[in-house]
Design an enzyme around this catalytic site. Sequence first.
Site, PDB file in Angstrom:
ATOM      1  CE  LYS A  22      24.427 -59.840  41.738  1.00 16.12           C
ATOM      2  NZ  LYS A  22      25.414 -58.938  41.149  1.00 16.12           N
ATOM      3  CG  ASN A  23      23.176 -56.130  42.525  1.00 16.24           C
ATOM      4  OD1 ASN A  23      24.180 -56.836  42.563  1.00 16.24           O
ATOM      5  ND2 ASN A  23      22.448 -55.975  41.438  1.00 16.24           N
ATOM      6  CB  CYS A 116      28.952 -60.284  35.257  1.00 18.56           C
ATOM      7  SG  CYS A 116      28.106 -61.501  36.230  1.00 18.56           S
ATOM      8  NE  ARG A 121      29.260 -54.289  35.073  1.00 17.17           N
ATOM      9  CZ  ARG A 121      28.772 -55.066  36.031  1.00 17.17           C
ATOM     10  NH1 ARG A 121      29.076 -56.322  36.071  1.00 17.17           N
ATOM     11  NH2 ARG A 121      27.992 -54.567  36.963  1.00 17.17           N
ATOM     12  CG  ASP A 124      34.354 -43.845  32.734  1.00 23.38           C
ATOM     13  OD1 ASP A 124      33.819 -44.928  33.022  1.00 23.38           O
ATOM     14  OD2 ASP A 124      33.850 -43.036  31.930  1.00 23.38           O
ATOM     15  CG  ASP A 307      20.159 -56.647  37.134  1.00 25.67           C
ATOM     16  OD1 ASP A 307      21.236 -56.760  36.534  1.00 25.67           O
ATOM     17  OD2 ASP A 307      19.954 -55.791  38.003  1.00 25.67           O
ATOM     18  NE  ARG A 421      30.264 -63.345  39.640  1.00 27.89           N
ATOM     19  CZ  ARG A 421      31.295 -62.738  39.111  1.00 27.89           C
ATOM     20  NH1 ARG A 421      31.806 -63.178  37.995  1.00 27.89           N
ATOM     21  NH2 ARG A 421      31.802 -61.682  39.673  1.00 27.89           N
TER      22      ARG A 421
HETATM   23  N1  EPU Z   1      29.581 -47.338  33.400  1.00 28.93           N
HETATM   24  C1  EPU Z   1      30.694 -46.740  32.863  1.00 28.93           C
HETATM   25  N2  EPU Z   1      31.535 -46.066  33.699  1.00 28.93           N
HETATM   26  C2  EPU Z   1      31.320 -46.005  35.043  1.00 28.93           C
HETATM   27  C3  EPU Z   1      30.181 -46.604  35.585  1.00 28.93           C
HETATM   28  C4  EPU Z   1      29.310 -47.266  34.743  1.00 28.93           C
HETATM   29  O1  EPU Z   1      30.917 -46.796  31.661  1.00 28.93           O
HETATM   30  O2  EPU Z   1      32.135 -45.392  35.755  1.00 28.93           O
HETATM   31  C5  EPU Z   1      28.630 -48.012  32.504  1.00 28.93           C
HETATM   32  C6  EPU Z   1      28.538 -49.531  32.776  1.00 28.93           C
HETATM   33  O3  EPU Z   1      29.530 -50.235  32.081  1.00 28.93           O
HETATM   34  C7  EPU Z   1      27.138 -49.833  32.311  1.00 28.93           C
HETATM   35  C8  EPU Z   1      26.361 -48.566  32.665  1.00 28.93           C
HETATM   36  O4  EPU Z   1      27.326 -47.524  32.763  1.00 28.93           O
HETATM   37  O5  EPU Z   1      27.115 -50.014  30.927  1.00 28.93           O
HETATM   38  C9  EPU Z   1      25.585 -48.651  33.958  1.00 28.93           C
HETATM   39  O6  EPU Z   1      26.462 -49.038  34.991  1.00 28.93           O
HETATM   40  P1  EPU Z   1      26.081 -48.968  36.521  1.00 28.93           P
HETATM   41  O7  EPU Z   1      27.241 -48.356  37.209  1.00 28.93           O
HETATM   42  O8  EPU Z   1      24.745 -48.373  36.706  1.00 28.93           O
HETATM   43  O9  EPU Z   1      25.953 -50.522  36.855  1.00 28.93           O
HETATM   44  P2  EPU Z   1      26.821 -51.297  37.885  1.00 28.93           P
HETATM   45  O10 EPU Z   1      26.857 -50.550  39.147  1.00 28.93           O
HETATM   46  O11 EPU Z   1      28.070 -51.761  37.256  1.00 28.93           O
HETATM   47  C10 EPU Z   1      24.864 -52.525  39.054  1.00 28.93           C
HETATM   48  C11 EPU Z   1      24.544 -53.924  39.421  1.00 28.93           C
HETATM   49  C12 EPU Z   1      24.153 -54.681  38.164  1.00 28.93           C
HETATM   50  C13 EPU Z   1      22.933 -53.993  37.580  1.00 28.93           C
HETATM   51  C14 EPU Z   1      23.213 -52.504  37.300  1.00 28.93           C
HETATM   52  C15 EPU Z   1      21.975 -51.741  36.909  1.00 28.93           C
HETATM   53  C16 EPU Z   1      25.922 -54.368  41.313  1.00 28.93           C
HETATM   54  C17 EPU Z   1      27.081 -55.087  41.886  1.00 28.93           C
HETATM   55  N3  EPU Z   1      25.704 -54.552  40.028  1.00 28.93           N
HETATM   56  O12 EPU Z   1      25.927 -52.589  38.118  1.00 28.93           O
HETATM   57  O13 EPU Z   1      23.823 -55.983  38.563  1.00 28.93           O
HETATM   58  O14 EPU Z   1      22.598 -54.627  36.381  1.00 28.93           O
HETATM   59  O15 EPU Z   1      23.733 -51.881  38.498  1.00 28.93           O
HETATM   60  O16 EPU Z   1      21.093 -51.674  37.974  1.00 28.93           O
HETATM   61  O17 EPU Z   1      25.205 -53.666  42.003  1.00 28.93           O
HETATM   62  C18 EPU Z   1      23.522 -58.285  38.259  1.00 28.93           C
HETATM   63  O18 EPU Z   1      23.050 -58.299  39.409  1.00 28.93           O
HETATM   64  O19 EPU Z   1      23.498 -59.268  37.478  1.00 28.93           O
HETATM   65  C19 EPU Z   1      24.166 -57.061  37.797  1.00 28.93           C
HETATM   66  C20 EPU Z   1      24.945 -57.008  36.738  1.00 28.93           C
END
Ligand code: EPU
Length: 445
Positions: A22-23, A116, A121, A124, A307, A421
């Site tokens: 998925k990711n 989700c 999330r 910024d 995850d 999803r």
């Molecule tokens: N964050 C911010 N600001 C930003 C970016 C991130 O505050 O600009 C915070 C997020 O809210 C979170 C943390 O930093 O608390 C880490 O966020 P990250 O950007 O690493 O995660 P993500 O890209 O939103 C992806 C996966 C998640 C997975 C995480 C960690 C996708 C679509 N989602 O999320 O997958 O848990 O990386 O590897 O790639 C899932 O598959 O269930 C899932 C949530």
Amino acid sequence: MEKFVVTGGVPLVGDLKVSGAKNVALKIPVAALLTEGKLEIENFPVIRDGNFLLEVLQSLGADIHLSDHHLEISCDHLKTTTVPLEFGARLRTTSLVLGPLLARFGEAKVPNPGGCRIGARPIDRHIRALEAMGAEIKYNPTDGFFYGKTKQLHGAKIRFSKNTHTGTEAIILAAVLAEGHTVIENAAMEVEVNDLINCLNQMGAKILRTKERQIDIDGVKTLHGTKHKLLPDRNEEVTFAIAAAITNGRITVRNSQRSNLTAFLDVFTKSGGKVTPIDGNTTTYARSEKLIASAVATAPHPGFMTDWQAPWAMLMTQAKGVSSIHETVFESRFSYVRELVKMGAKIEFYDPLVINPQDFYNFNWSDRQPDTHQAIKISGPTKLHNAIVNIDDLRAGATLLLAALSAQGTSYIYGVEQIDRGYEKIEEKLRTLGAKIKRVEEESI
Ligand code: EPU
């Protein structure tokens, strides 16, 4: 709306193939926006979030054909640089189109992303990095859109203050066509990011992981089409490994990727899980007689991924002793606890002593709600019983499904669209392993 009706207590035995990840399925199709050539993607999973992403690209004018996990995307005649508002609420990775649209057309209007419910999330970190590359981005809280424009994106030295998986991908997608050299420091190391890099390099991009947590990108003038096979889903593999252990079954996973699951396999075997490599990409999962309590803290790759923590908590309800899980990546990812407790699990919240939480946690400390906790203690083993449960995020959904599979009696799981999803036809895969699970319309229960 559909529900799962699950009668638990059956050992799951058999073999299955995990689907495309998925990711990466939510990122690689976005690369099609960067070229007039055709992007062909194999192993594309049939999941709701994947369909949402394709709808986002279609709304921009992409020509899309999906048949039997083979996806073809052509973006030679895009008609707009605006993504409709409703797509933002559905899918967090909608915002990934910002960089490619700015790089190719100099403008983009993209809704604030949702996805989700596992915390605030924000994006910024993505926005600050795009600004450093010469984009002017304004958020209008009244209409919910980010308005971006640029004369030309240029290379920049970007240092993420904290790990960001999708943020790293957002900047890679923006930098490949930017003028000059981009360096991303403190870049995410997730293997899913590597799959995006590989695909873009096949399209003619120049992206290199030069040091640990550093990515260097030389902008190129154009990219061309390519054919790319998506990485399998390691989170799905973990779900089935845990399904084998909690039902006292034996599941062989094809498309397995043990080398990308080191942190999981380590704690799984220490806790009494059995892992038998069959060949390079086939693994059998089972358990020993006793499961043993563990202490884990989530972390970005190569750590124990966030995850996995919800399904891991389910496994630990069956382990002897007191286990702990400290969630450090998201500020709110324990929504499943209330429902597991309904089924008989003994779980308590607590907050570990952390000296400098602002720096320690991966989320922005300011996004934390006062009534949330960062850790749980699970006392086991406990026999779980059936219940009516509600799901409000993807991994919580998988966890409650696992709980229902191990519990005595028949459980009703509401909110299965959350599971859809990210898991392709999970009930069909589970049925081939002997699970008693039905997907039914709400009215017919
Ligand atoms: N964050 C911010 N600001 C930003 C970016 C991130 O505050 O600009 C915070 C997020 O809210 C979170 C943390 O930093 O608390 C880490 O966020 P990250 O950007 O690493 O995660 P993500 O890209 O939103 C992806 C996966 C998640 C997975 C995480 C960690 C996708 C679509 N989602 O999320 O997958 O848990 O990386 O590897 O790639 C899932 O598959 O269930 C899932 C949530």
